[in-house]
Design a protein around this motif. Structure first.
Motif, mmCIF file in Angstrom:
data_model
loop_
_atom_site.group_PDB
_atom_site.id
_atom_site.type_symbol
_atom_site.label_atom_id
_atom_site.label_comp_id
_atom_site.label_asym_id
_atom_site.label_seq_id
_atom_site.Cartn_x
_atom_site.Cartn_y
_atom_site.Cartn_z
ATOM 1 N N VAL A 137 0.836 -1.198 0.000
ATOM 2 C CA VAL A 137 0.000 0.000 0.000
ATOM 3 C C VAL A 137 0.874 1.253 0.000
ATOM 4 O O VAL A 137 0.625 2.213 -0.745
ATOM 5 C CB VAL A 137 -0.952 -0.002 1.216
ATOM 6 N N SER A 138 1.922 1.247 0.818
ATOM 7 C CA SER A 138 2.812 2.396 0.910
ATOM 8 C C SER A 138 3.567 2.619 -0.396
ATOM 9 O O SER A 138 3.743 3.763 -0.848
ATOM 10 C CB SER A 138 3.794 2.197 2.064
ATOM 11 N N LEU A 139 4.006 1.524 -1.024
ATOM 12 C CA LEU A 139 4.745 1.640 -2.282
ATOM 13 C C LEU A 139 3.844 2.148 -3.407
ATOM 14 O O LEU A 139 4.230 3.038 -4.174
ATOM 15 C CB LEU A 139 5.338 0.279 -2.657
ATOM 16 N N LEU A 140 2.638 1.606 -3.514
ATOM 17 C CA LEU A 140 1.715 2.028 -4.567
ATOM 18 C C LEU A 140 1.347 3.508 -4.431
ATOM 19 O O LEU A 140 1.103 4.193 -5.429
ATOM 20 C CB LEU A 140 0.454 1.170 -4.540
ATOM 21 N N ALA A 141 1.318 3.993 -3.197
ATOM 22 C CA ALA A 141 0.987 5.406 -2.975
ATOM 23 C C ALA A 141 1.997 6.328 -3.648
ATOM 24 O O ALA A 141 1.667 7.449 -4.041
ATOM 25 C CB ALA A 141 0.910 5.695 -1.481
ATOM 26 N N HIS A 142 3.267 5.839 -3.798
ATOM 27 C CA HIS A 142 4.277 6.625 -4.491
ATOM 28 C C HIS A 142 3.904 6.878 -5.942
ATOM 29 O O HIS A 142 4.321 7.856 -6.552
ATOM 30 C CB HIS A 142 5.634 5.906 -4.434
ATOM 31 N N GLY A 144 0.803 7.145 -6.994
ATOM 32 C CA GLY A 144 -0.524 7.725 -7.054
ATOM 33 C C GLY A 144 -1.651 6.722 -7.041
ATOM 34 O O GLY A 144 -2.797 7.069 -7.354
ATOM 35 N N ILE A 145 -1.350 5.480 -6.665
ATOM 36 C CA ILE A 145 -2.366 4.428 -6.602
ATOM 37 C C ILE A 145 -2.751 4.235 -5.139
ATOM 38 O O ILE A 145 -1.904 3.867 -4.316
ATOM 39 C CB ILE A 145 -1.850 3.111 -7.198
ATOM 40 N N HIS A 146 -3.990 4.460 -4.806
ATOM 41 C CA HIS A 146 -4.437 4.374 -3.422
ATOM 42 C C HIS A 146 -5.523 3.301 -3.311
ATOM 43 O O HIS A 146 -6.624 3.461 -3.831
ATOM 44 C CB HIS A 146 -4.972 5.724 -2.952
ATOM 45 N N LEU A 147 -5.167 2.194 -2.651
ATOM 46 C CA LEU A 147 -6.128 1.111 -2.454
ATOM 47 C C LEU A 147 -7.129 1.505 -1.369
ATOM 48 O O LEU A 147 -6.776 2.231 -0.427
ATOM 49 C CB LEU A 147 -5.393 -0.170 -2.053
ATOM 50 N N PRO A 148 -8.369 1.042 -1.458
ATOM 51 C CA PRO A 148 -9.387 1.382 -0.452
ATOM 52 C C PRO A 148 -8.970 0.907 0.942
ATOM 53 O O PRO A 148 -8.675 -0.286 1.117
ATOM 54 C CB PRO A 148 -10.629 0.639 -0.940
ATOM 55 N N PRO A 149 -8.901 1.791 1.936
ATOM 56 C CA PRO A 149 -8.514 1.366 3.296
ATOM 57 C C PRO A 149 -9.399 0.242 3.837
ATOM 58 O O PRO A 149 -8.927 -0.584 4.626
ATOM 59 C CB PRO A 149 -8.669 2.653 4.112
ATOM 60 N N ALA A 150 -10.649 0.212 3.440
ATOM 61 C CA ALA A 150 -11.555 -0.831 3.939
ATOM 62 C C ALA A 150 -11.116 -2.218 3.515
ATOM 63 O O ALA A 150 -11.479 -3.213 4.153
ATOM 64 C CB ALA A 150 -12.980 -0.564 3.453
ATOM 65 N N LEU A 151 -10.310 -2.302 2.444
ATOM 66 C CA LEU A 151 -9.875 -3.601 1.921
ATOM 67 C C LEU A 151 -8.383 -3.828 2.127
ATOM 68 O O LEU A 151 -7.807 -4.733 1.524
ATOM 69 C CB LEU A 151 -10.213 -3.700 0.429
#
Length: 485
Positions: A137-142, A144-151
């Protein structure tokens, strides 16, 4: 056939195991020196614990004193590791602690430890998968990809960066990585030695880079107080918090038992094994303390209750390239750890099933792939559910208590064999026995008491379930028991 006074303590004698060919299919060349064994240990130990549980232990229990927690956990491992080395050289067999116990304390205790290992490996794989998910999740955020926190979290309320909260449903990335690796193992894909060595290099590079670059960004004020004042509850800061922190970060050292398996290949086991075990533990403990010092010096310990603490640390430094390197390295290292744990658990099931204590389906091998596919699929599904549904703190505590319980039996097995079979040839002998095994047991008991009551209750429930399985199924189908009748 060696039978003890009770039918439930029926054991395989060491001589029987070695002579029957269960010990090994091929004789291994003695080619490893102390340096090679130390390097093997460093590669096996540096893994999930440092990338995953350091922050939780600091934020919840020990504060900056988590550095002392690592020292205490490493010291405990040193005594247990010497006992492992003696057993590995005396009983060079598959099955690890399960087989050692079968040869010393008997079938019932072997079943208990085998059942305990099932818990340890399942919870370990699940805990590492949760950490893997957080780093992804942290790497994808670099990018600009943000996975749903609920999942991406276990069920429960999750605080978002903007201060709001959301109801999490399931940690989907953690479950998916388990299922993908399970599929690879079912199809027969295994780690190559070259790939494993590459992962070791990546892991060490990440750890050393974090320590080297992060040291310049330490704020000494973050280390004050070094051991925060106790909150009034056992295990929440203070001296009891350091102890509980040691119980939790013990997870970071569990790879050291792989060092003991090199006893068969050591050129001079009596000298090389203690040097290799103690050397690898010393190097890793120093690295762990250094990482904990830098991490708590960069980020206030109260902000480290996350599954990706090293990522939080490098983000605070503000070096994008170092952040990317760390997260890629952590993902690579954690992937191999999950793979090895899933692989190892299926082989434990295989060994126990072959002894008749579990149904035959767990030792059924696929005709084409040569893998225990049914066992591997069952394990993968269960571990994926655990990874998706439970938080990393709970999973880490269950791994630690299961491992510590197993280590107690390893030390006890050394004491037993020194008395029961004193003349068996031992390429490596624990120095200072019986004091060293007794101190090892004492350390493990101390760390177990550092874990919370609910963790003990879960262990008791799991062991009670295991005893029910043994008495309802295992003892009636035991291959060893049938041979002795």
């Amino acid at each position: 056939m060696d039978m003890s006074g009770s039918q439930y303590r029926a054991r395989k004698s060491v001589a029987e195991i070695v002579a029957s060919g269960e010990a090994h299919e091929h004789r291994l060349d003695r080619t490893l020196g102390a340096f090679s064994i130390t390097a093997l240990g460093v590669g096996a130990i540096i893994g999930a614990g440092i990338f995953v549980l350091t922050g939780t232990a600091a934020a919840t229990y020990a504060g900056p004193g988590v550095m002392l927690s690592f020292v205490l956990a490493g010291l405990a491992c040193a005594f247990v590791g010497l006992c492992y080395a003696e057993l590995a050289s005396l009983i060079p067999v598959s099955g690890s602690t399960y087989t050692y116990t079968y040869a010393t304390l008997g079938e019932l205790m072997a079943w208990i430890i085998g059942w305990d290992l099932i818990l340890e490996y399942a919870m370990g794989a699940a805990a590492v998968s949760v950490g893997w998910s957080s780093y992804l999740v942290s790497l994808l955020a670099h990018f600009g990809i943000h996975l749903p926190p609920a999942l991406t979290h276990a069920p429960g309320m999750v605080a978002l960066p903007d201060g709001s909260t959301i109801q999490a449903l399931f940690n989907l990335p953690a479950a998916l990585i388990v299922l993908v690796l399970t599929a690879m193992l079912v199809l027969g894909t295994r780690e190559s030695a070259r790939m494993n060595n590459l992962m070791v290099v990546i892991k060490l590079t990440v750890v050393l880079a974090f320590v080297g670059f992060g040291a310049a960004y330490i704020h000494a004020d973050n280390w004050v107080p070094f051991v925060p004042e106790n909150t009034g509850r056992f295990g929440e800061f203070g001296i009891s918090g350091v102890l509980r922190g040691a119980s939790v970060v013990f997870f970071a050292f569990i790879g050291f038992d792989a060092v003991s398996t090199a006893a068969q290949e050591a050129r001079n086991p009596q000298r090389d094994m203690p040097l290799g075990i103690l050397g690898s533990l010393a190097v890793c403990t120093l690295l762990y303390v250094a990482v904990a010092a830098v991490l708590t010096g960069i980020v206030p310990y109260t902000q480290l209750n996350v599954a990706d603490p090293i990522a939080r640390g490098v983000d605070a430094i503000g070096m994008p390239w170092l952040s990317m390197l760390t997260k890629f390295g952590a993902l690579a290292g954690l992937t191999t750890v999950v793979l090895v744990l899933l692989y190892g658990q299926s082989r434990i099931f295989f060994t126990i099933s072959r002894d008749g204590l579990l149904p035959p389906l767990f030792s059924r091998v696929h005709a084409r792939t040569g893998t225990p596919y049914l066992s591997q699929i069952c394990i993968g599904v269960v571990v994926a559910l655990l990874a998706g549904l439970f938080p990393i703190g709970l999973l880490g505590e269950m791994v630690s208590i299961g491992t510590l319980f197993a280590f107690i039996l390893v030390c006890a097995a050394v004491l037993y064999l020194r008395s029961a079979e004193p003349h068996m040839p031992r390429p490596f002998r624990v120095p200072g026995a019986p004091l060293v095994p007794i101190v090892g047991i004492g350390f493990c008991v101390l760390l177990m008491f550092g874990l919370p009551l609910d963790t003990w209750l879960r262990l008791v429930i799991w062991l009670a379930l295991g005893l029910a399985v043994y008495f309802l199924y295992g003892r009636h189908h035991s291959v060893h028991r049938k041979r002795s009748d």
